[in-house]
Design a protein around this motif. Structure first.
Motif, PDB file in Angstrom:
ATOM      1  N   LEU A  81      15.321  67.928  92.892  1.00 48.66           N
ATOM      2  CA  LEU A  81      15.350  66.655  93.612  1.00 48.66           C
ATOM      3  C   LEU A  81      15.362  65.534  92.581  1.00 48.66           C
ATOM      4  CD1 LEU A  81      12.688  67.375  96.385  1.00 48.66           C
ATOM      5  CD2 LEU A  81      15.175  67.344  96.660  1.00 48.66           C
ATOM      6  N   PRO A  82      16.531  65.017  92.226  1.00 45.39           N
ATOM      7  CA  PRO A  82      16.612  63.988  91.193  1.00 45.39           C
ATOM      8  C   PRO A  82      16.036  62.658  91.663  1.00 45.39           C
ATOM      9  CG  PRO A  82      18.768  64.390  92.154  1.00 45.39           C
ATOM     10  CD  PRO A  82      17.853  65.421  92.746  1.00 45.39           C
ATOM     11  N   TYR A  83      15.862  61.742  90.717  1.00 48.84           N
ATOM     12  CA  TYR A  83      15.251  60.456  91.024  1.00 48.84           C
ATOM     13  C   TYR A  83      15.830  59.387  90.104  1.00 48.84           C
ATOM     14  CZ  TYR A  83      12.411  63.232  87.834  1.00 48.84           C
ATOM     15  OH  TYR A  83      12.001  64.114  86.850  1.00 48.84           O
ATOM     16  N   GLU A  84      15.731  58.139  90.576  1.00 47.92           N
ATOM     17  CA  GLU A  84      16.359  57.018  89.895  1.00 47.92           C
ATOM     18  C   GLU A  84      15.779  56.780  88.502  1.00 47.92           C
ATOM     19  OE1 GLU A  84      17.397  52.261  90.624  1.00 47.92           O
ATOM     20  OE2 GLU A  84      15.988  53.312  91.944  1.00 47.92           O
ATOM     21  N   LEU A  85      14.483  57.016  88.323  1.00 41.70           N
ATOM     22  CA  LEU A  85      13.841  56.736  87.040  1.00 41.70           C
ATOM     23  C   LEU A  85      14.556  57.419  85.883  1.00 41.70           C
ATOM     24  CD1 LEU A  85      10.156  57.172  88.184  1.00 41.70           C
ATOM     25  CD2 LEU A  85      11.087  55.063  87.257  1.00 41.70           C
ATOM     26  N   TYR A  86      14.913  58.679  86.062  1.00 49.27           N
ATOM     27  CA  TYR A  86      15.616  59.447  85.037  1.00 49.27           C
ATOM     28  C   TYR A  86      16.957  58.784  84.735  1.00 49.27           C
ATOM     29  CZ  TYR A  86      17.399  63.812  82.818  1.00 49.27           C
ATOM     30  OH  TYR A  86      17.908  64.755  81.961  1.00 49.27           O
ATOM     31  N   VAL A  87      17.685  58.459  85.787  1.00 48.41           N
ATOM     32  CA  VAL A  87      19.009  57.850  85.620  1.00 48.41           C
ATOM     33  C   VAL A  87      18.898  56.497  84.919  1.00 48.41           C
ATOM     34  CG1 VAL A  87      21.055  57.001  86.831  1.00 48.41           C
ATOM     35  CG2 VAL A  87      19.873  59.077  87.649  1.00 48.41           C
ATOM     36  N   GLU A  88      17.951  55.681  85.351  1.00 48.27           N
ATOM     37  CA  GLU A  88      17.784  54.350  84.755  1.00 48.27           C
ATOM     38  C   GLU A  88      17.416  54.451  83.284  1.00 48.27           C
ATOM     39  OE1 GLU A  88      15.157  50.241  85.320  1.00 48.27           O
ATOM     40  OE2 GLU A  88      14.878  51.931  86.705  1.00 48.27           O
ATOM     41  N   LEU A  89      16.532  55.381  82.942  1.00 48.79           N
ATOM     42  CA  LEU A  89      16.147  55.540  81.542  1.00 48.79           C
ATOM     43  C   LEU A  89      17.337  56.008  80.709  1.00 48.79           C
ATOM     44  CD1 LEU A  89      14.040  55.460  79.338  1.00 48.79           C
ATOM     45  CD2 LEU A  89      13.317  57.770  80.006  1.00 48.79           C
ATOM     46  N   ALA A  90      18.110  56.935  81.243  1.00 43.92           N
ATOM     47  CA  ALA A  90      19.310  57.388  80.535  1.00 43.92           C
ATOM     48  C   ALA A  90      20.270  56.224  80.296  1.00 43.92           C
ATOM     49  CB  ALA A  90      19.993  58.502  81.316  1.00 43.92           C
ATOM     50  N   GLU A  91      20.454  55.369  81.293  1.00 43.18           N
ATOM     51  CA  GLU A  91      21.333  54.218  81.138  1.00 43.18           C
ATOM     52  C   GLU A  91      20.865  53.312  80.002  1.00 43.18           C
ATOM     53  OE1 GLU A  91      22.790  53.721  85.817  1.00 43.18           O
ATOM     54  OE2 GLU A  91      20.975  52.697  85.091  1.00 43.18           O
ATOM     55  N   LYS A  92      19.557  53.073  79.958  1.00 47.06           N
ATOM     56  CA  LYS A  92      19.011  52.169  78.935  1.00 47.06           C
ATOM     57  C   LYS A  92      19.114  52.781  77.542  1.00 47.06           C
ATOM     58  CE  LYS A  92      15.887  49.566  81.961  1.00 47.06           C
ATOM     59  NZ  LYS A  92      16.632  48.301  81.803  1.00 47.06           N
ATOM     60  N   LEU A  93      18.829  54.069  77.425  1.00 43.69           N
ATOM     61  CA  LEU A  93      18.922  54.717  76.117  1.00 43.69           C
ATOM     62  C   LEU A  93      20.369  54.777  75.635  1.00 43.69           C
ATOM     63  CD1 LEU A  93      16.325  57.608  76.552  1.00 43.69           C
ATOM     64  CD2 LEU A  93      16.069  55.514  75.195  1.00 43.69           C
ATOM     65  N   ASN A  94      21.290  55.007  76.554  1.00 44.19           N
ATOM     66  CA  ASN A  94      22.706  54.998  76.183  1.00 44.19           C
ATOM     67  C   ASN A  94      23.109  53.643  75.602  1.00 44.19           C
ATOM     68  OD1 ASN A  94      22.945  57.605  77.172  1.00 44.19           O
ATOM     69  ND2 ASN A  94      23.765  56.950  79.161  1.00 44.19           N
ATOM     70  N   ALA A  95      22.576  52.577  76.188  1.00 49.48           N
ATOM     71  CA  ALA A  95      22.916  51.225  75.730  1.00 49.48           C
ATOM     72  C   ALA A  95      22.272  50.904  74.380  1.00 49.48           C
ATOM     73  CB  ALA A  95      22.481  50.199  76.774  1.00 49.48           C
ATOM     74  N   LEU A  96      21.096  51.479  74.113  1.00 45.38           N
ATOM     75  CA  LEU A  96      20.363  51.158  72.891  1.00 45.38           C
ATOM     76  C   LEU A  96      20.796  51.983  71.688  1.00 45.38           C
ATOM     77  CD1 LEU A  96      16.731  50.828  74.328  1.00 45.38           C
ATOM     78  CD2 LEU A  96      18.238  48.971  73.582  1.00 45.38           C
ATOM     79  N   ALA A  97      21.233  53.209  71.918  1.00 41.68           N
ATOM     80  CA  ALA A  97      21.582  54.095  70.811  1.00 41.68           C
ATOM     81  C   ALA A  97      22.795  53.557  70.053  1.00 41.68           C
ATOM     82  CB  ALA A  97      21.858  55.503  71.330  1.00 41.68           C
ATOM     83  N   PRO A  98      22.836  53.767  68.734  1.00 41.13           N
ATOM     84  CA  PRO A  98      23.956  53.244  67.944  1.00 41.13           C
ATOM     85  C   PRO A  98      25.276  53.907  68.321  1.00 41.13           C
ATOM     86  CG  PRO A  98      22.568  54.688  66.620  1.00 41.13           C
ATOM     87  CD  PRO A  98      21.843  54.473  67.904  1.00 41.13           C
ATOM     88  N   GLY A  99      26.373  53.132  68.176  1.00 39.11           N
ATOM     89  CA  GLY A  99      27.698  53.668  68.451  1.00 39.11           C
ATOM     90  C   GLY A  99      28.415  52.930  69.565  1.00 39.11           C
ATOM     91  N   ASP A 100      29.618  52.454  69.284  1.00 42.21           N
ATOM     92  CA  ASP A 100      30.413  51.730  70.280  1.00 42.21           C
ATOM     93  C   ASP A 100      31.357  52.712  70.962  1.00 42.21           C
ATOM     94  OD1 ASP A 100      31.558  49.762  71.798  1.00 42.21           O
ATOM     95  OD2 ASP A 100      32.880  49.023  70.192  1.00 42.21           O
ATOM     96  N   PHE A 101      30.786  53.601  71.757  1.00 45.10           N
ATOM     97  CA  PHE A 101      31.557  54.602  72.489  1.00 45.10           C
ATOM     98  C   PHE A 101      30.714  55.056  73.678  1.00 45.10           C
ATOM     99  CE2 PHE A 101      29.683  56.460  68.570  1.00 45.10           C
ATOM    100  CZ  PHE A 101      28.657  57.215  69.138  1.00 45.10           C
ATOM    101  N   PRO A 102      31.337  55.673  74.682  1.00 47.57           N
ATOM    102  CA  PRO A 102      30.571  56.142  75.838  1.00 47.57           C
ATOM    103  C   PRO A 102      29.521  57.169  75.417  1.00 47.57           C
ATOM    104  CG  PRO A 102      32.907  56.136  76.326  1.00 47.57           C
ATOM    105  CD  PRO A 102      32.787  55.897  74.853  1.00 47.57           C
ATOM    106  N   LYS A 103      28.316  57.011  75.953  1.00 50.50           N
ATOM    107  CA  LYS A 103      27.210  57.914  75.622  1.00 50.50           C
ATOM    108  C   LYS A 103      26.570  58.449  76.900  1.00 50.50           C
ATOM    109  CE  LYS A 103      25.317  54.745  72.861  1.00 50.50           C
ATOM    110  NZ  LYS A 103      26.377  53.834  72.425  1.00 50.50           N
ATOM    111  N   LYS A 104      25.932  59.591  76.768  1.00 47.92           N
ATOM    112  CA  LYS A 104      25.123  60.149  77.848  1.00 47.92           C
ATOM    113  C   LYS A 104      23.818  60.683  77.263  1.00 47.92           C
ATOM    114  CE  LYS A 104      28.604  61.203  81.351  1.00 47.92           C
ATOM    115  NZ  LYS A 104      29.086  62.203  82.347  1.00 47.92           N
ATOM    116  N   THR A 105      22.828  60.862  78.141  1.00 50.15           N
ATOM    117  CA  THR A 105      21.491  61.281  77.723  1.00 50.15           C
ATOM    118  C   THR A 105      21.019  62.458  78.555  1.00 50.15           C
ATOM    119  OG1 THR A 105      20.776  59.129  76.868  1.00 50.15           O
ATOM    120  CG2 THR A 105      19.057  60.551  77.748  1.00 50.15           C
ATOM    121  N   ALA A 106      20.288  63.347  77.911  1.00 52.64           N
ATOM    122  CA  ALA A 106      19.538  64.397  78.611  1.00 52.64           C
ATOM    123  C   ALA A 106      18.085  64.273  78.187  1.00 52.64           C
ATOM    124  CB  ALA A 106      20.083  65.781  78.265  1.00 52.64           C
TER     125      ALA A 106
END
Length: 433
Positions: A81-106
């Motif tokens: 049962l997924p939840y928004e918190l995980y998705v939101e955190l992944a979005e923020k970490l993707n934006a913060l991590a270095p690199g000007d390219f599409p990123k994803k998080t696990a």
């Protein structure tokens, strides 16, 4: 009132010996940069739960976020049962991590778990088995991450055989006599004698080694490493478990160099003490493993995600990246003043990045012979006077400063004063002094 001695006796009877407790202090409460033990004694905390409390113990914003989440739900398993918190955190970490390219998080639970998944992702993406790590590295205590870790005792002793296809190169450190060229040549030697580059999936490095004694990878070396990886189709993994989340004055320590890794591993201060880790990377790499190939029952726990989102808010709202740089200058300046004292001759090197600062103690500044007994004496004297400070380094002769970024200057100054007195007393008590 229960005492530390009472709890030590109970611990010795009930807890496995392999779980170390070097301080012997049993915590009762904590707030920002202070910890109180069960006997009511207050300590200034220069350990931060091994680099976990960058925003301080029990930051109000973190505690409030956790309380709100506790009123909702504690666990459903994101895979069920997924939840928004995980998705939101992944979005923020993707934006913060270095690199000007599409990123994803696990998301995962521990630093070791995330490092292990990073290697899985790299192997899946490249179809290659080999991994290169560095001497002095610490990547975890699971069998694969033990193989990556570049120190035998106490981590590897008695636990073999370890997974194969893991190789080590010397970490560049001028103080320890290893140049950038020697380290790069050692990797080329591995390619020539042990494993061809076409069989290497990843090179994993801590831009600032944690357990290795806060040795900073030279920025030029990181650029050379990036170029080497690009030449051979090897992925570069930045282990930011201890150095990340503002500790060095950047969200990720590799940002100081301008080098962009393919995968970034985060944990420790990510969730201010709640078990959480992450692998952030190029979207096409992260999407390689099929559904079910990544994850874990507790991976991305919602309470930990809530804490992590609050941590990211605190880092921004309190400008803690800038604070990390200023704190590093304060600590380094005081340590350099100590090194100039005539009655302190054991300080061999002061090093670090941002507020990740260490002092290497030596028996002789000319020979640079490690002084682990002196380091242990300093930590014991500091505890006696109300300061918690930990050792690190291959020989255990490095004192590391991991004070919360939220600690007021006067608290940091008080802690450094205790450390200075402990250094003077310990050095005066050494044979031959």
């Amino acid at each position: 009132m229960i005492s530390n001695a009472d709890l030590r006796a109970r611990r010795d009877a009930a807890v496995a010996r392999g779980v170390s407790n070097p301080t012997g202090i049993y915590a009762a409460k904590a707030e920002n940069a202070f910890v109180w033990d069960v006997e009511g004694k207050r300590y200034i905390d220069f350990a931060g739960g091994i680099g976990v409390q960058n925003v301080g113990h029990r930051h109000p914003k973190v505690i409030e976020a956790v309380r709100r989440q506790l009123d909702g739900f504690v666990h459903t398993a994101f895979q069920v049962l997924p939840y928004e918190l995980y998705v939101e955190l992944a979005e923020k970490l993707n934006a913060l991590a270095p690199g000007d390219f599409p990123k994803k998080t696990a998301l995962f639970t521990t630093g070791a778990e995330a490092n292990e998944h990073a290697i899985k992702i790299a192997r899946f993406a490249t179809g290659r088995p080999g991994v290169i790590a560095f001497s002095g590295a610490f990547h975890g205590r699971t069998l694969l991450t033990l193989a990556l870790t570049g120190k035998v005792a106490p981590y590897k002793t008695g636990f073999g055989p370890l997974p194969g296809e893991v190789y080590h190169a010397p970490f560049p450190s001028a103080f320890h006599g290893v140049s950038e060229r020697q380290s790069l040549d050692a990797i080329e030697a591995l390619f020539a004698h042990d494993i061809g580059p076409e069989r290497v999936s990843a090179i994993i490095i801590e831009p600032v080694q944690g357990e290795g004694g806060f040795r900073v990878a030279p920025f030029g070396f990181l650029h050379e490493l990036r170029a080497l990886c690009d030449r051979h189709g090897i992925l570069l993994i930045s282990d930011e478990v201890q150095a990340g989340m503002g500790r060095t004055g950047r969200y990720f320590s590799i940002e100081h160099s301008g080098v962009v890794p393919d995968l970034v591993v985060a944990s420790k201060s990510l969730a201010a003490g709640f078990p959480l880790s992450a692998v952030i990377g190029r979207a096409e790499l992260m999407d390689g493993p099929g559904q079910g190939g990544l994850g874990g029952t507790f991976s991305g726990n919602p309470v930990a995600c809530a804490a992590a989102l609050a941590v990211l808010e605190v880092l921004e709202e309190q400008d803690l990246l800038r604070r990390g740089l200023a704190l590093g200058e304060l600590v380094t300046g005081r340590l350099q003043a100590m090194a100039r004292r005539n009655d302190l001759t054991s300080i061999g090197e002061i090093r670090g990045l941002g507020a990740m600062i260490a002092v290497e103690l030596v028996a002789d500044r000319e020979t640079r012979t490690p002084a682990p007994e002196l380091a242990r004496s300093v930590t014991a004297l500091a505890r006696r006077d109300g300061l918690i400070v930990l050792t690190a380094g291959h020989a255990g002769n490095v004192l590391r400063v991991l004070v919360p970024l939220t600690a007021p200057d006067e608290v940091v100054e008080d802690g450094l004063a205790i450390l200075e007195r402990a250094l003077v007393e310990a050095e005066a008590g050494q044979p031959g002094s």
